[in-house]
Motif scaffolding. Structure first.
Motif, short mmCIF file in Angstrom:
data_model
loop_
_atom_site.label_atom_id
_atom_site.label_comp_id
_atom_site.label_asym_id
_atom_site.label_seq_id
_atom_site.Cartn_x
_atom_site.Cartn_y
_atom_site.Cartn_z
N UNK A 36 -17.58 -14.49 47.75
CA UNK A 36 -18.10 -13.69 48.85
C UNK A 36 -19.29 -14.38 49.52
N UNK A 37 -20.16 -15.02 48.73
CA UNK A 37 -21.28 -15.76 49.31
C UNK A 37 -20.79 -16.90 50.19
N UNK A 38 -19.78 -17.61 49.71
CA UNK A 38 -19.22 -18.71 50.49
C UNK A 38 -18.57 -18.18 51.76
N UNK A 39 -17.87 -17.08 51.66
CA UNK A 39 -17.22 -16.47 52.81
C UNK A 39 -18.26 -16.01 53.84
N UNK A 40 -19.40 -15.53 53.37
CA UNK A 40 -20.46 -15.06 54.25
C UNK A 40 -21.22 -16.22 54.89
N UNK A 41 -20.96 -17.44 54.46
CA UNK A 41 -21.60 -18.60 55.07
C UNK A 41 -22.84 -19.07 54.35
N UNK A 42 -23.12 -18.57 53.18
CA UNK A 42 -24.27 -19.02 52.41
C UNK A 42 -23.95 -20.38 51.81
N UNK A 43 -24.74 -21.37 52.13
CA UNK A 43 -24.47 -22.73 51.66
C UNK A 43 -25.39 -23.15 50.52
N UNK A 44 -26.17 -22.22 49.97
CA UNK A 44 -27.08 -22.57 48.87
C UNK A 44 -26.33 -22.95 47.60
N UNK A 45 -25.24 -22.27 47.33
CA UNK A 45 -24.49 -22.54 46.11
C UNK A 45 -23.35 -23.52 46.31
N UNK A 119 -9.46 -12.44 48.63
CA UNK A 119 -10.38 -13.55 48.93
C UNK A 119 -9.63 -14.87 49.07
N UNK A 120 -8.62 -15.09 48.26
CA UNK A 120 -7.83 -16.32 48.37
C UNK A 120 -7.09 -16.37 49.70
N UNK A 121 -6.54 -15.26 50.16
CA UNK A 121 -5.83 -15.22 51.44
C UNK A 121 -6.81 -15.47 52.58
N UNK A 122 -7.99 -14.88 52.50
CA UNK A 122 -9.00 -15.09 53.55
C UNK A 122 -9.41 -16.55 53.61
N UNK A 123 -9.67 -17.17 52.48
CA UNK A 123 -10.06 -18.58 52.47
C UNK A 123 -8.93 -19.48 52.96
N UNK A 124 -7.72 -19.18 52.57
CA UNK A 124 -6.58 -20.00 53.01
C UNK A 124 -6.37 -19.87 54.52
N UNK A 125 -6.64 -18.72 55.07
CA UNK A 125 -6.44 -18.52 56.50
C UNK A 125 -7.58 -19.09 57.34
N UNK A 126 -8.71 -19.40 56.70
CA UNK A 126 -9.86 -19.93 57.44
C UNK A 126 -9.65 -21.39 57.83
N UNK A 127 -8.75 -22.06 57.16
CA UNK A 127 -8.39 -23.44 57.50
C UNK A 127 -9.34 -24.38 56.95
#
Length: 127
Positions: A36-45, A119-127
């Motif tokens: 979720x942090x990665x999806x939200x655009x947080x690049x700290x982790x 979450x996997x479907x969302x990440x796969x669709x983000x390209x």
């Protein structure tokens, strides 16, 4: 459950309970949180070992707190502490089987699987 009583040391039982708590209750939650942090655009982790270190250390800390506080305050920690994981009469596989057959654990597992799938479907669709 087996008919014979299993003899194991108190330390072995505590390690089993701690490991089961970390693997089945803590790890999926923190893995989803990192997604979720990665999806939200947080690049700290994001990066080399950042996410793995976060998920593993948070899971171990959560399991340690749940194991110690759950035994002392079961009414306050009923969602994070599973007494079956610390039952010295059960083998490791019996602990998992007993936990899996509970309705609350089944709901928890289904929720985790659905959340990870979305979450996997969302990440796969983000390209």
């Amino acid at each position: 459950m087996t008919a014979a009583v299993i003899r194991k040391s108190r330390l072995q039982n505590l390690v089993e309970g701690f490991a089961l708590t970390a693997i089945f209750q803590s790890f999926p939650s923190f893995a989803a949180a990192s997604l979720l942090l990665k999806l939200a655009g947080n690049h700290d982790l994001v990066g080399d070992p950042g996410v793995a270190i976060f998920v593993i250390s948070a899971s171990l800390c959560h399991a340690a707190l749940a194991s110690t506080l759950g035994a002392k305050f079961p009414s306050l920690c009923k969602t994070v502490y599973e007494p079956i994981f610390f039952d010295g009469r059960l083998s490791l596989s019996d602990k998992i089987t007993e936990w899996r057959t509970q309705p609350v654990a089944s709901l928890q597992l289904v929720t985790i699987v659905m959340m990870m799938s979305v979450l996997a479907v969302v990440f796969a669709s983000m390209g």
